[in-house]
Design an enzyme around this catalytic site. Structure first.
Site, short mmCIF file in Angstrom:
data_model
loop_
_atom_site.label_atom_id
_atom_site.label_comp_id
_atom_site.label_asym_id
_atom_site.label_seq_id
_atom_site.Cartn_x
_atom_site.Cartn_y
_atom_site.Cartn_z
N LYS A 113 0.83 -1.21 0.00
CA LYS A 113 0.00 0.00 0.00
C LYS A 113 0.86 1.25 0.00
CE LYS A 113 -4.16 -1.84 2.20
NZ LYS A 113 -5.10 -1.69 3.30
N LYS A 199 -4.78 -11.09 -5.83
CA LYS A 199 -6.02 -11.35 -5.08
C LYS A 199 -7.11 -10.32 -5.44
CE LYS A 199 -5.39 -8.58 -1.07
NZ LYS A 199 -5.37 -8.19 0.26
N LYS A 202 -10.57 -4.65 -2.81
CA LYS A 202 -11.39 -3.43 -2.90
C LYS A 202 -10.60 -2.31 -3.54
CE LYS A 202 -13.20 -4.26 1.67
NZ LYS A 202 -12.80 -3.89 3.01
P1 TYM Z 1 -10.27 -6.43 4.88
O1 TYM Z 1 -11.34 -5.44 5.16
O2 TYM Z 1 -9.25 -6.11 3.83
O3 TYM Z 1 -10.88 -7.84 4.53
C1 TYM Z 1 -11.86 -8.44 5.35
C2 TYM Z 1 -11.76 -9.95 5.33
O4 TYM Z 1 -11.88 -10.43 3.98
C3 TYM Z 1 -10.76 -11.26 3.67
N1 TYM Z 1 -10.40 -11.07 2.26
C4 TYM Z 1 -10.28 -12.08 1.39
N2 TYM Z 1 -10.43 -13.41 1.53
C5 TYM Z 1 -10.25 -14.17 0.42
N3 TYM Z 1 -9.91 -13.67 -0.79
C6 TYM Z 1 -9.74 -12.34 -0.98
N4 TYM Z 1 -9.43 -11.86 -2.16
C7 TYM Z 1 -9.93 -11.48 0.15
N5 TYM Z 1 -9.85 -10.13 0.33
C8 TYM Z 1 -10.15 -9.91 1.63
C9 TYM Z 1 -9.64 -10.77 4.59
O5 TYM Z 1 -8.66 -11.75 4.78
C10 TYM Z 1 -10.41 -10.45 5.85
O6 TYM Z 1 -10.62 -11.61 6.61
N6 TYM Z 1 -7.08 -5.71 8.61
C11 TYM Z 1 -8.35 -6.33 8.27
C12 TYM Z 1 -9.50 -5.85 9.13
C13 TYM Z 1 -9.28 -6.01 10.57
C14 TYM Z 1 -9.32 -7.24 11.29
C15 TYM Z 1 -9.05 -6.90 12.64
C16 TYM Z 1 -9.54 -8.56 10.93
C17 TYM Z 1 -9.01 -5.02 11.46
N7 TYM Z 1 -8.86 -5.55 12.70
C18 TYM Z 1 -9.03 -7.88 13.64
C19 TYM Z 1 -9.52 -9.54 11.93
C20 TYM Z 1 -9.24 -9.21 13.26
C21 TYM Z 1 -8.68 -5.99 6.85
O7 TYM Z 1 -8.26 -4.97 6.32
O8 TYM Z 1 -9.52 -6.81 6.23
#
Ligand code: TYM
Length: 336
Positions: A113, A199, A202
């Site tokens: 990023k 992957k 968003k």
């Molecule tokens: P975020 O918002 O990017 O994604 C949320 C969840 O979706 C999963 N994910 C995917 N799984 C499979 N294939 C993909 N292409 C894909 N893109 C996203 C992510 O692995 C995630 O489970 N940092 C985290 C948010 C967060 C969080 C936490 C998660 C903040 N605090 C505490 C767990 C525990 C994030 O940006 O996810």
């Protein structure tokens, strides 16, 4: 015996897509039966990249509505908003002071990023995994169900907990509980429709690269029609030379609820011209009821607010206990 606990969250930035659903939310829906589930909207994380203040609150409600529309039951799970609980930011600060800088500098997501943002990269983006560690450790979960891309952040969370326990606790009396990641094999890494080696994300500038959970049927059909493929005839899983083929078959398998073997047998002889409409139809069928429920929920703000109010309160009680314990271990006086 008390149920084991899970905790997870999603950032309210942009629309949620099939990766978020198949890699995360769908698994939570299964797990909520057996586990005490704490699920939140990571809106403090959402401002680590430039954001639109006129959309942040609305996007947060949309994620909550998506959770429920996908099958999270607010009677079973606790759904809450990260920024409504000051314990998250406060514990993140305490963790900041025990986390070596070089642990953060090697985070892959930061590097990726940061490259995109050039000189405007914020301290928040670097510090993002520390806040995530606070999100997790406040609730003492047994398991943290996420997609594959979060693995390194969960390892860091475990390292921060272990370091704090080592410095300020004892083996018999640890301050923080060290959780385990839970990353399912299937769906943990849904790939882009335009490049099977990247992957689904968003932040990909191309809308065509992902299926948003709110895409109307005709848009889904178009996106699958244009999805990158290869000139081979016949479709099969697990061929490193055919990442797009593996990805689209996996989507079909997960959205249709079939086994890998059944899908492999059904699609072995198919060409893309036959498979793509089948996949599109399956996706539309799987997502239509979710979309209908989502629209209903977005029209009932009072209901969503009541869910989040209850969720915030339940989460706050737990979070404050952990925060107090950490502050005591670090030697803080109690406010009189
Ligand atoms: P975020 O918002 O990017 O994604 C949320 C969840 O979706 C999963 N994910 C995917 N799984 C499979 N294939 C993909 N292409 C894909 N893109 C996203 C992510 O692995 C995630 O489970 N940092 C985290 C948010 C967060 C969080 C936490 C998660 C903040 N605090 C505490 C767990 C525990 C994030 O940006 O996810």
């Amino acid at each position: 015996m008390a149920k084991q606990r899970i905790l997870s969250g999603i950032q309210p930035t942009g629309n949620l897509h099939l990766g978020n659903y198949l890699g995360a939310i769908r698994n939570w829906v299964d797990l909520q039966e057996e586990y005490d589930a704490f699920l939140f909207m990571a809106d403090l994380h959402a401002i680590t990249v430039p954001h639109d203040p006129t959309r942040l609150a609305e996007d947060t409600y949309k994620v909550a509505a998506t959770y429920i529309a996908c099958g999270i039951d607010p009677e079973k799970a606790t759904i809450f908003v990260q920024s409504h609980l000051s314990a998250h930011s406060e514990l993140a600060w305490l963790f900041n002071c025990i986390t070596p800088l070089n642990w953060l500098e090697r985070m892959i997501q930061f590097k990726e990023k940061a490259i995109k943002q050039g000189e405007n990269v914020s301290i928040g983006l670097l510090d993002y995994p520390v806040l995530q560690a606070a999100d997790i450790l406040l609730y003492e979960p047994d398991l943290v169900p996420v997609g594959e891309d979060q693995k390194q952040h969960l390892e860091l969370t475990r390292d921060i907990a272990a370091r704090l326990n080592f410095q300020f606790g004892s083996e018999e009396n640890p301050v923080l509980k060290v959780p385990e990641p839970m990353i399912r094999k299937e769906g943990a890494r849904v790939m882009s429709l335009t490049d099977g080696s990247k992957k689904m994300s968003k932040s990909d500038p191309s809308d065509q690269s992902r299926i948003d959970l709110t895409d109307p049927p005709e848009v889904m059909v178009k996106k699958f029609k244009r999805a990158k493929t290869d000139p081979e005839r016949g479709l099969w899983f697990d061929d490193p030379a055919r990442p797009e083929c593996h990805n689209l078959l996996t989507l079909y398998m997960l959205l249709s609820g079939q086994t890998k073997e059944a899908v492999a047998a059904e699609c072995r002889e198919m060409g893309w011209g036959q498979f793509k409409p089948l996949l599109a139809e399956t996706a539309v069928e799987a997502l239509s009821p979710i979309q209908a429920r989502f629209n209903e929920l977005m029209g009932d703000r009072a209901y969503l607010e009541s869910i989040l109010k209850t969720g915030d309160e339940k989460a706050r009680a737990l979070a404050n206990q952990t925060l107090d314990r950490v502050k005591t271990a670090l030697g803080y006086s109690k406010p009189l």
